[in-house]
Design a protein around this motif. Structure first.
Motif, PDB file in Angstrom:
ATOM      1  N   ALA A  52       0.839  -1.205   0.000  1.00 37.83           N
ATOM      2  CA  ALA A  52       0.000   0.000   0.000  1.00 37.83           C
ATOM      3  C   ALA A  52       0.871   1.251   0.000  1.00 37.83           C
ATOM      4  O   ALA A  52       0.607   2.205  -0.755  1.00 37.83           O
ATOM      5  CB  ALA A  52      -0.938  -0.010   1.205  1.00 37.83           C
ATOM      6  N   ALA A  53       1.906   1.248   0.815  1.00 34.47           N
ATOM      7  CA  ALA A  53       2.805   2.401   0.862  1.00 34.47           C
ATOM      8  C   ALA A  53       3.516   2.579  -0.479  1.00 34.47           C
ATOM      9  O   ALA A  53       3.670   3.707  -0.967  1.00 34.47           O
ATOM     10  CB  ALA A  53       3.827   2.236   1.989  1.00 34.47           C
ATOM     11  N   ASN A  54       3.940   1.482  -1.067  1.00 30.41           N
ATOM     12  CA  ASN A  54       4.610   1.535  -2.366  1.00 30.41           C
ATOM     13  C   ASN A  54       3.665   2.087  -3.430  1.00 30.41           C
ATOM     14  O   ASN A  54       4.065   2.903  -4.276  1.00 30.41           O
ATOM     15  CB  ASN A  54       5.115   0.148  -2.753  1.00 30.41           C
ATOM     16  N   ASP A  55       2.399   1.646  -3.421  1.00 30.90           N
ATOM     17  CA  ASP A  55       1.419   2.167  -4.377  1.00 30.90           C
ATOM     18  C   ASP A  55       1.193   3.657  -4.194  1.00 30.90           C
ATOM     19  O   ASP A  55       1.103   4.416  -5.173  1.00 30.90           O
ATOM     20  CB  ASP A  55       0.092   1.412  -4.247  1.00 30.90           C
ATOM     21  N   MET A  56       1.103   4.098  -2.936  1.00 26.13           N
ATOM     22  CA  MET A  56       0.910   5.529  -2.667  1.00 26.13           C
ATOM     23  C   MET A  56       2.095   6.337  -3.169  1.00 26.13           C
ATOM     24  O   MET A  56       1.927   7.392  -3.798  1.00 26.13           O
ATOM     25  CB  MET A  56       0.697   5.767  -1.164  1.00 26.13           C
ATOM     26  N   ILE A  57       3.294   5.852  -2.902  1.00 27.77           N
ATOM     27  CA  ILE A  57       4.496   6.563  -3.365  1.00 27.77           C
ATOM     28  C   ILE A  57       4.536   6.591  -4.882  1.00 27.77           C
ATOM     29  O   ILE A  57       4.884   7.610  -5.488  1.00 27.77           O
ATOM     30  CB  ILE A  57       5.759   5.912  -2.778  1.00 27.77           C
ATOM     31  N   GLU A  66       3.949   9.696  -9.886  1.00 32.75           N
ATOM     32  CA  GLU A  66       3.286   9.942 -11.173  1.00 32.75           C
ATOM     33  C   GLU A  66       2.697  11.343 -11.223  1.00 32.75           C
ATOM     34  O   GLU A  66       2.816  12.049 -12.238  1.00 32.75           O
ATOM     35  CB  GLU A  66       2.184   8.906 -11.411  1.00 32.75           C
ATOM     36  N   ARG A  67       2.053  11.770 -10.125  1.00 28.63           N
ATOM     37  CA  ARG A  67       1.491  13.140 -10.067  1.00 28.63           C
ATOM     38  C   ARG A  67       2.602  14.177 -10.217  1.00 28.63           C
ATOM     39  O   ARG A  67       2.468  15.155 -10.941  1.00 28.63           O
ATOM     40  CB  ARG A  67       0.758  13.360  -8.752  1.00 28.63           C
ATOM     41  N   HIS A 105       5.445  13.815 -11.605  1.00 30.65           N
ATOM     42  CA  HIS A 105       5.955  13.738 -12.978  1.00 30.65           C
ATOM     43  C   HIS A 105       5.013  14.456 -13.934  1.00 30.65           C
ATOM     44  O   HIS A 105       5.454  15.185 -14.843  1.00 30.65           O
ATOM     45  CB  HIS A 105       6.123  12.269 -13.391  1.00 30.65           C
ATOM     46  N   GLU A 106       3.696  14.295 -13.731  1.00 27.44           N
ATOM     47  CA  GLU A 106       2.704  14.984 -14.571  1.00 27.44           C
ATOM     48  C   GLU A 106       2.790  16.487 -14.351  1.00 27.44           C
ATOM     49  O   GLU A 106       2.681  17.261 -15.315  1.00 27.44           O
ATOM     50  CB  GLU A 106       1.279  14.485 -14.257  1.00 27.44           C
ATOM     51  N   GLU A 107       2.965  16.919 -13.107  1.00 26.99           N
ATOM     52  CA  GLU A 107       3.065  18.359 -12.812  1.00 26.99           C
ATOM     53  C   GLU A 107       4.306  18.963 -13.446  1.00 26.99           C
ATOM     54  O   GLU A 107       4.291  20.103 -13.901  1.00 26.99           O
ATOM     55  CB  GLU A 107       3.073  18.582 -11.297  1.00 26.99           C
ATOM     56  N   ARG A 108       5.380  18.220 -13.525  1.00 30.07           N
ATOM     57  CA  ARG A 108       6.603  18.735 -14.126  1.00 30.07           C
ATOM     58  C   ARG A 108       6.433  18.877 -15.639  1.00 30.07           C
ATOM     59  O   ARG A 108       7.041  19.750 -16.259  1.00 30.07           O
ATOM     60  CB  ARG A 108       7.775  17.813 -13.840  1.00 30.07           C
ATOM     61  N   LYS A 109       5.625  17.999 -16.224  1.00 32.59           N
ATOM     62  CA  LYS A 109       5.381  18.075 -17.665  1.00 32.59           C
ATOM     63  C   LYS A 109       4.612  19.350 -18.020  1.00 32.59           C
ATOM     64  O   LYS A 109       4.817  19.944 -19.066  1.00 32.59           O
ATOM     65  CB  LYS A 109       4.601  16.861 -18.149  1.00 32.59           C
ATOM     66  N   VAL A 110       3.690  19.726 -17.142  1.00 31.16           N
ATOM     67  CA  VAL A 110       2.823  20.884 -17.418  1.00 31.16           C
ATOM     68  C   VAL A 110       3.536  22.142 -17.110  1.00 31.16           C
ATOM     69  O   VAL A 110       4.313  22.781 -17.381  1.00 31.16           O
ATOM     70  CB  VAL A 110       1.559  20.830 -16.542  1.00 31.16           C
TER      71      VAL A 110
END
Length: 92
Positions: A74-79, A84-85, A87-92
Motif C-alpha cells: 500500500a505504501a509503495n502504491d501511494m508513493i 506519477e502526479r 511527474h505529470e506536474e513537471r510536464k505541465v
C-alpha cells in the motif's frame, strides 16, 4: 608372619582401593541419575517446543509478515501515485 603383620598394619592400599571403588560407584550412580533427569527435562522441553511453541511462532510470523507485506505494498502504491502526479506536474 612379619609380612602379614606389616601388610595389615602399614599397607593401606586394599582399604584405599576399596574406598576409591565405592566413591566412584556412588559418584557415577548419583551423577548418572542427575544426568538422566537433566536429559529427560531437555527432551520434554524440546517436545513442548516442537509440538506447541514452534507452530504458534510460525503462524504468528506468517500472519505478521503478511500484514507487513500488505502495508508495504500500500505504501509503495501511494508513493508510486505521488511520483506519477509529480511527474505529470513537471510536464505541465
Amino acid at each position: 608372619d612379619v609380612g602379614e603383620i606389616y601388610s595389615r598394619l602399614l599397607d593401606h592400599r586394599p582399604v584405599i582401593q576399596g574406598e576409591i571403588r565405592y566413591f566412584v560407584k556412588e559418584f557415577e550412580e548419583k551423577r548418572g541419575l542427575r544426568e538422566l533427569r537433566v536429559l529427560e527435562n531437555l527432551k520434554n522441553t524440546i517436545f513442548e517446543t516442537n509440538e506447541h511453541v514452534l507452530p504458534r511462532c510460525e503462524q504468528a510470523m506468517h500472519d505478521n509478515l503478511n500484514e507487513a507485506f500488505k502495508r508495504l505494498q500500500a505504501a509503495n502504491d501511494m508513493i508510486h501515485r505521488l511520483q506519477e502526479r509529480e511527474h505529470e506536474e513537471r510536464k505541465v
